[in-house]
Write a protein that holds these residues in place. Structure first.
Motif, PDB file in Angstrom:
ATOM      1  N   PHE A  20      60.328  -5.653  -0.732  1.00  0.00           N
ATOM      2  CA  PHE A  20      60.385  -6.721   0.335  1.00  0.00           C
ATOM      3  C   PHE A  20      59.854  -8.039  -0.083  1.00  0.00           C
ATOM      4  N   GLN A  48      56.474 -18.342   8.040  1.00  0.00           N
ATOM      5  CA  GLN A  48      57.700 -17.520   7.972  1.00  0.00           C
ATOM      6  C   GLN A  48      58.395 -17.634   9.326  1.00  0.00           C
ATOM      7  N   ASN A  50      59.635 -14.879  10.619  1.00  0.00           N
ATOM      8  CA  ASN A  50      59.303 -13.930  11.341  1.00  0.00           C
ATOM      9  C   ASN A  50      60.008 -13.441  12.657  1.00  0.00           C
ATOM     10  N   LYS A  52      62.579 -11.894  15.396  1.00  0.00           N
ATOM     11  CA  LYS A  52      62.929 -10.739  16.249  1.00  0.00           C
ATOM     12  C   LYS A  52      64.276 -10.708  16.356  1.00  0.00           C
ATOM     13  N   GLU A  57      66.821 -11.828   4.828  1.00  0.00           N
ATOM     14  CA  GLU A  57      65.482 -11.454   3.860  1.00  0.00           C
ATOM     15  C   GLU A  57      65.764 -11.342   2.283  1.00  0.00           C
ATOM     16  N   TRP A  59      65.219  -9.290  -1.056  1.00  0.00           N
ATOM     17  CA  TRP A  59      64.780  -8.284  -1.434  1.00  0.00           C
ATOM     18  C   TRP A  59      64.905  -8.152  -3.130  1.00  0.00           C
ATOM     19  N   ARG A  73      69.240  -8.166   8.005  1.00  0.00           N
ATOM     20  CA  ARG A  73      68.806  -6.863   8.632  1.00  0.00           C
ATOM     21  C   ARG A  73      68.212  -7.246  10.130  1.00  0.00           C
ATOM     22  N   THR A  75      65.440  -6.694  12.767  1.00  0.00           N
ATOM     23  CA  THR A  75      64.082  -6.359  12.368  1.00  0.00           C
ATOM     24  C   THR A  75      63.646  -5.626  13.741  1.00  0.00           C
ATOM     25  N   VAL A  76      64.540  -5.213  14.741  1.00  0.00           N
ATOM     26  CA  VAL A  76      63.963  -4.169  15.784  1.00  0.00           C
ATOM     27  C   VAL A  76      64.495  -3.083  15.509  1.00  0.00           C
TER      28      VAL A  76
ATOM     29  N   GLU B 262      53.498 -12.497   9.800  1.00  0.00           N
ATOM     30  CA  GLU B 262      54.467 -11.509   9.616  1.00  0.00           C
ATOM     31  C   GLU B 262      53.979 -10.564  10.205  1.00  0.00           C
ATOM     32  N   SER B 263      54.942  -9.868  11.131  1.00  0.00           N
ATOM     33  CA  SER B 263      54.920  -8.825  11.985  1.00  0.00           C
ATOM     34  C   SER B 263      55.401  -7.281  11.147  1.00  0.00           C
ATOM     35  N   ASP B 306      54.279  -0.868   6.745  1.00  0.00           N
ATOM     36  CA  ASP B 306      55.762  -0.855   6.180  1.00  0.00           C
ATOM     37  C   ASP B 306      55.762  -2.063   5.421  1.00  0.00           C
ATOM     38  N   GLN B 307      56.594  -2.255   4.239  1.00  0.00           N
ATOM     39  CA  GLN B 307      56.644  -3.527   3.313  1.00  0.00           C
ATOM     40  C   GLN B 307      57.400  -4.480   4.237  1.00  0.00           C
ATOM     41  N   TYR B 308      58.339  -4.232   5.023  1.00  0.00           N
ATOM     42  CA  TYR B 308      59.157  -5.025   5.468  1.00  0.00           C
ATOM     43  C   TYR B 308      58.569  -5.743   7.035  1.00  0.00           C
ATOM     44  N   ILE B 309      59.214  -6.632   7.516  1.00  0.00           N
ATOM     45  CA  ILE B 309      58.873  -7.424   9.041  1.00  0.00           C
ATOM     46  C   ILE B 309      59.692  -6.258   9.755  1.00  0.00           C
ATOM     47  N   SER B 310      58.915  -5.849  10.848  1.00  0.00           N
ATOM     48  CA  SER B 310      59.728  -5.022  12.033  1.00  0.00           C
ATOM     49  C   SER B 310      58.931  -5.377  13.270  1.00  0.00           C
ATOM     50  N   TYR B 311      59.909  -5.253  14.293  1.00  0.00           N
ATOM     51  CA  TYR B 311      59.391  -5.327  15.558  1.00  0.00           C
ATOM     52  C   TYR B 311      59.452  -3.893  16.218  1.00  0.00           C
ATOM     53  N   GLY B 312      60.100  -3.026  15.656  1.00  0.00           N
ATOM     54  CA  GLY B 312      60.482  -1.702  16.260  1.00  0.00           C
ATOM     55  C   GLY B 312      58.976  -0.795  15.969  1.00  0.00           C
ATOM     56  N   ARG B 314      57.445   1.595  15.249  1.00  0.00           N
ATOM     57  CA  ARG B 314      57.500   3.038  14.466  1.00  0.00           C
ATOM     58  C   ARG B 314      57.269   2.924  13.041  1.00  0.00           C
TER      59      ARG B 314
END
Lengths: 113, 423
Positions: A20, A48, A50, A52, A57, A59, A73, A75-76, B262-263, B306-312, B314
């Motif tokens: 990433f 960033q 960042n 939601k 992004e 890669w 992508r 992000t949720v 970053e999240s 995890d390496q990527y941004i995520s709001y999920g 898990r």
């Protein structure tokens, strides 16, 4: 693990082959026509979006062709909506940052383009 | 009209006995769920440990009790209930050592202070070193800790084996153990009890805890915050303290500014319960693995981000697998154990792996976020320091180094080495 389609290899490969590389389409301050001062430099290096939602992004296919490319992508859900080569126009728009309509313009709080 | 205090019963052996006579049917409510008033002196956004601690110390130390804590879910349902409960203060730099040691001193009296058993167990924490670079970095950190008055000790391999007899020093050939930093005062605490204990005390002092109340926007006039918009209507506020974990950039963007965070998802898992096998906390920075045993007997294991941004909320399976591989190499006797539960939380990571405690571009709005992978251990200290910052309206000695401006001045507090999770 995500399955990511590398636009150069034209193959869907497992996430562990990729790294990433953070927010895409982020011009340096001088490229965005801004003075290169501490404030703008900090924004470019550290800040960033960042997002939601759907985000653009960068890669790197680190264990493959080693080329950088872009992905749109969610992000949720982590769904990869599209991947495209560097320099190409994003095929889908980014999500607006939640609540952006309510924001006021404090010293042009936006990050990069 | 302001919120009314409500005296609570004290928890003690006599109360336990008395309630046993009525089959434990008559324990009083821990905290009330009031409807929000029109306005408060201070509105805290985020009812996790840090937010509740902030409200508690505002009420206790600064005499401000007209406070609402807004929580979008329920108390203890966010990252407070999702971490691996580890408490330690062996951070490298003076600024973070001061903050985390401040927290450690508060932890040591927290159960008595809150009259709520947070099950703080000072069982010691080891951070393993697997190669020569690790050894040198660890020794440097131990020495820095000792200069800051923190009980940090460097153990060689034989010393590690003495403290953790179950460990395989060869690490299966992949993760050899060459030494470790050891903080005997470190340990674990019951994570959700911390939130419940603070919530109960807050309620006792008249703080309103408003659950299922999501913030949807801010009322800002001329650069001054006037209130917050929520799913339960508008709530006026003279001051707003934002203590979000995982959604700090979303909240900041509502207020019109950006953050350098970053999240990322961080995950943890627990095994089936077994008899006591490990009486300390073992962490390995290099291999993204940390392990302790809960009082129920479950092995509590933390993985990497995890390496990527995520709001999920898990984490990825392959990260959990990597972690378990390392745990099995270090503790071969756990190889045939079954994992019962796995979960993830969203952590907001700063570029320097240190938190942000700051005033913001909006007058009257303060921010406490970016604790990354290690916020739980700081809960009392963070709340205590942030409460002082909000009450005074300006940075204190503890919070000043953690201002947003550090990303412009370059005065970063690089704690990637002490954060114990590779980012």
């Amino acid at each position: 693990m995500l399955l990511i389609r590398c636009p150069y290899c034209e193959q869907e490969r497992p996430e562990v082959e990729f790294s990433f590389a953070h927010q895409a389409h982020k011009p340096r301050p001088e490229a965005a026509g801004e003075p290169l001062d501490d404030h703008n430099w900090a924004r470019w290096v550290y800040y960033q979006k960042n997002i939601k939602g759907v985000a653009h992004e960068r890669w790197n296919h680190a264990a493959g062709c080693r080329k950088f490319f872009n992905a749109a992508r969610d992000t949720v859900s982590s769904e990869i909506v599209a991947t495209y080569k560097s320099g190409e126009t994003p095929p889908v728009p980014e999500s607006r940052i939640e609540g952006e309509d309510l924001s006021f313009d404090y010293e042009n709080a936006e990050g990069g383009a | 009209m302001v919120a009314q205090p409500a005296k609570k019963q004290r928890f003690n052996a006599l109360a336990l006995f008395r309630n046993a006579l009525s089959y434990h049917q008559n324990w009083e409510q821990q905290w009330r769920s009031p409807e929000p008033l029109e306005a408060y002196d201070v509105v805290i956004i985020g009812g996790g440990g840090h937010g509740l601690a902030t409200a508690y110390y505002l009420a206790k130390e600064h005499g401000i009790t007209n406070i609402a804590v807004l929580e979008k879910g329920w108390i203890g349902g966010g990252n407070t209930g999702r971490n691996t409960t580890i408490v330690r203060s062996n951070y490298l730099w003076d600024e973070s050592a001061a903050m985390y040691e401040h927290a450690m001193k508060l932890w040591e009296g927290l159960t008595q202070e809150l009259n709520y058993n947070v099950m703080f167990s000072q069982r010691g924490v080891l951070n393993l070193a697997h190669n020569l670079t690790d050894v040198r970095d660890t020794q440097r950190r131990v020495n820095a800790n000792r200069l800051n008055g923190i009980d940090s000790i460097y153990l060689d391999a034989a010393g590690v084996k003495k403290v953790v007899p179950g460990i395989d020093l060869r690490g299966g050939g992949r993760y050899p153990v060459m030494g470790a930093s050891y903080q005997p005062r470190g340990g674990t605490a019951r994570h959700d009890a911390v939130a419940w204990g603070y919530a109960r005390k807050c309620d006792e002092m008249g703080v309103h805890i408003i659950q299922n109340c999501k913030v949807t926007g801010f009322d800002i006039e001329g650069g001054v915050v006037k209130g917050v918009q929520t799913t339960k209507g508008r709530i006026g506020a003279k001051k707003v303290g934002m203590v979000p974990a995982g959604h700090s950039s979303v909240l900041a963007s509502m207020a019109g500014f950006r953050l350098p965070v970053e999240s990322h998802p961080l995950q943890a898992l627990v095994s089936e319960p077994i008899k006591p096998t490990i009486d300390t906390v073992v962490m390995s920075n290099a291999v993204h693995a940390y392990i302790s045993q809960s009082d129920k007997g479950e092995l509590v294991i933390g993985a990497g981000v995890d390496q990527y941004i995520s709001y999920g909320q898990r984490g990825s399976q392959h990260l959990a697998e990597e972690t378990l591989v390392a745990i099995c190499e270090l503790f071969p006797q756990y190889k045939r154990m079954k994992m019962l539960r796995q979960w993830g939380g969203i952590v907001d990571v700063c570029p320097d792996a240190s938190p942000i405690l700051t005033s913001t571009p909006v007058d009257g709005m303060y921010l406490n976020c970016g604790w990354g992978t290690g916020g739980f251990k700081a809960t009392p200290g963070s709340g205590h320091a942030f409460a002082a910052h909000i009450a005074k309206g300006e940075p204190t000695e503890l919070t000043a180094p953690f201002a947003l401006s550090r990303f412009e001045t370059g005065f970063l507090i690089d704690e990637h080495g002490a954060a114990a999770v590779a980012h």
